[in-house]
Motif scaffolding. Structure first.
Motif, short mmCIF file in Angstrom:
data_model
loop_
_atom_site.label_atom_id
_atom_site.label_comp_id
_atom_site.label_asym_id
_atom_site.label_seq_id
_atom_site.Cartn_x
_atom_site.Cartn_y
_atom_site.Cartn_z
N GLY A 135 1.14 -1.40 0.07
CA GLY A 135 -0.17 -0.15 0.51
C GLY A 135 0.48 1.61 0.49
N GLU A 136 1.81 1.56 -0.54
CA GLU A 136 3.13 2.98 -0.72
C GLU A 136 2.57 3.09 -1.62
N GLY A 137 2.74 4.20 -1.88
CA GLY A 137 2.89 5.02 -2.82
C GLY A 137 1.77 6.01 -2.76
N VAL A 138 1.26 6.64 -3.89
CA VAL A 138 -0.03 7.57 -3.86
C VAL A 138 -1.38 6.74 -4.03
N SER A 139 -2.16 7.57 -2.61
CA SER A 139 -3.68 7.21 -3.10
C SER A 139 -4.34 6.65 -4.09
N ASP A 140 -5.16 5.33 -4.14
CA ASP A 140 -6.16 6.02 -5.34
C ASP A 140 -7.02 7.07 -5.37
N TYR A 141 -6.93 7.30 -4.28
CA TYR A 141 -8.27 8.55 -4.06
C TYR A 141 -7.52 9.97 -4.20
N ASP A 142 -5.59 10.07 -3.82
CA ASP A 142 -5.02 11.33 -4.70
C ASP A 142 -5.47 11.21 -6.47
N LYS A 143 -5.31 9.89 -6.31
CA LYS A 143 -4.75 9.98 -8.12
C LYS A 143 -6.42 10.20 -8.90
N LEU A 144 -6.82 9.35 -7.97
CA LEU A 144 -8.62 9.92 -8.53
C LEU A 144 -8.58 11.55 -8.84
N LYS A 145 -8.36 11.95 -7.59
CA LYS A 145 -8.73 13.49 -7.55
C LYS A 145 -8.14 14.36 -8.91
N LYS A 146 -6.84 13.54 -8.51
CA LYS A 146 -6.33 13.95 -9.79
C LYS A 146 -7.05 13.85 -11.61
N ALA A 147 -7.44 12.49 -11.52
CA ALA A 147 -7.87 12.31 -12.63
C ALA A 147 -8.89 13.16 -12.94
N ILE A 148 -9.99 13.57 -11.73
CA ILE A 148 -11.04 14.16 -12.03
C ILE A 148 -11.19 15.16 -12.91
N LYS A 149 -9.93 15.82 -12.07
CA LYS A 149 -9.51 17.49 -11.95
C LYS A 149 -9.14 17.20 -13.76
N LYS A 150 -8.99 16.70 -14.63
CA LYS A 150 -8.90 16.91 -16.00
C LYS A 150 -9.41 16.36 -16.99
N VAL A 151 -10.45 16.15 -16.10
CA VAL A 151 -12.30 15.62 -16.61
C VAL A 151 -12.76 16.43 -16.39
N MET A 152 -13.12 17.14 -15.48
CA MET A 152 -14.74 17.83 -14.74
C MET A 152 -15.24 18.20 -16.32
N HIS A 153 -14.84 19.03 -17.50
CA HIS A 153 -15.82 19.63 -17.98
C HIS A 153 -16.43 18.91 -18.79
N LYS A 154 -16.26 17.41 -18.72
CA LYS A 154 -17.46 16.25 -19.35
C LYS A 154 -18.38 15.92 -18.25
N THR A 155 -19.65 15.07 -18.99
CA THR A 155 -20.62 15.09 -18.35
C THR A 155 -20.27 14.21 -17.37
N ASP A 156 -20.96 13.50 -16.52
CA ASP A 156 -20.74 12.88 -15.07
C ASP A 156 -20.69 11.59 -15.61
N LYS A 157 -21.76 11.24 -16.88
CA LYS A 157 -21.44 9.73 -16.81
C LYS A 157 -20.31 8.87 -18.04
N GLN A 158 -19.90 10.26 -18.51
CA GLN A 158 -17.91 10.59 -19.02
C GLN A 158 -17.11 10.06 -18.60
N HIS A 179 -17.75 14.45 -3.61
CA HIS A 179 -17.31 15.54 -2.77
C HIS A 179 -16.58 16.53 -3.42
N ALA A 180 -15.58 15.94 -4.34
CA ALA A 180 -15.30 17.46 -5.77
C ALA A 180 -16.61 18.27 -6.12
N LYS A 181 -17.71 17.46 -6.29
CA LYS A 181 -18.85 19.06 -6.90
C LYS A 181 -19.07 19.27 -5.38
N GLU A 182 -18.75 19.00 -4.60
CA GLU A 182 -19.72 19.94 -3.26
C GLU A 182 -18.49 21.31 -3.45
N GLU A 183 -17.20 20.75 -3.19
CA GLU A 183 -15.82 21.99 -3.33
C GLU A 183 -16.04 23.34 -4.24
N ARG A 184 -16.63 22.91 -5.34
CA ARG A 184 -17.00 24.04 -6.37
C ARG A 184 -17.71 24.70 -6.15
#
Length: 184
Positions: A135-158, A179-184
Motif C-alpha cells: 500500500g505504498e505510494g500515492v493513494s488511489d483517492y489522490d490519483k482519482l482526484k487528480k484524474a477527475i480534475k482533468k475531465v471535470m468539463h465532461k458529463t458525469d457519465k463520461q 466531494h469534488a462537486k461540493e467543493e466547487r
C-alpha cells in the motif's frame, strides 16, 4: 554450423540464423567467414544474449518476461537466453518485485488497471498482490482526484466511464466525484 557471412555486428549462420554480436565477441572467438562454430555456438549465443540484454536494460527497466520476449526476437538458442536472463537477475539488473512496486507507486492508474498492466508485462499475480498489500505510494483517492480534475468539463457519465477504464472502483469514483462537486 558455419558462419556464412559477417557484416558489421551480425553473423549469418548456415542454419539461417542471424546473430547480433559485438566486437568483443568477434575478437574473443576470432570469428571469420566459413568458420565452423558448432562447439562454440552455445557460448557465443550466451555472450551475445547477455550483451543484448544489458543493452535493452540500459534503455529502460523491463520485467523478466519482457526481456525474454525481446531476446527471443533476436536469438534462437533458448538455453542461452535463459542463462543471460538468470545472469542479469543475479547482477541485480532485473527484479520483478521492484519493477511492480515502482510501477504501482508511480502509476496514474487505479489499482485494477495497474494490476492489469503489470500482468500484461509478465508479472505474476502473487508478486502483484504482495506489492499491492504494501500500500505504498500515492493513494488511489489522490490519483482519482487528480484524474477527475482533468475531465471535470465532461458529463458525469463520461467522467465515470473514463475513470473506470483507468482502473478505479465505482464506489470510490462516486465518493470523490460527489466531494469534488461540493467543493466547487
Amino acid at each position: 554450423m558455419k558462419i556464412n557471412k559477417i557484416v558489421r555486428n551480425k553473423i549469418f549462420l548456415s542454419n539461417e540464423e542471424i546473430m547480433d554480436i559485438n566486437l568483443d565477441i568477434k575478437t574473443k572467438y576470432d570469428l571469420k567467414e566459413d568458420m565452423d562454430i558448432e562447439s562454440l555456438y552455445d557460448e557465443i549465443s550466451y555472450e551475445a544474449s547477455l550483451a543484448k540484454a544489458l543493452y535493452y536494460l540500459s534503455l529502460r527497466d523491463r520485467t523478466e518476461e519482457e526481456l525474454r520476449i525481446k531476446l527471443g526476437g533476436k536469438f534462437r538458442n533458448a538455453s542461452s537466453i535463459d542463462r543471460a536472463v538468470k545472469k542479469v537477475r543475479e547482477m541485480g539488473y532485473i527484479n520483478d518485485h521492484d519493477y511492480a512496486f515502482s510501477y504501482i507507486k508511480n502509476s496514474r492508474f487505479g489499482e485494477k488497471r495497474a494490476e492489469f498492466e503489470l500482468m500484461k508485462r509478465g508479472i505474476s499475480k502473487k508478486i502483484i498482490s504482495e506489492v499491492l498489500a504494501l500500500g505504498e505510494g500515492v493513494s488511489d483517492y489522490d490519483k482519482l482526484k487528480k484524474a477527475i480534475k482533468k475531465v471535470m468539463h465532461k458529463t458525469d457519465k463520461q467522467i465515470i466511464q473514463y475513470l473506470i477504464r483507468q482502473g478505479f472502483e465505482l464506489e470510490d469514483i462516486l465518493y470523490v466525484l460527489r466531494h469534488a462537486k461540493e467543493e466547487r
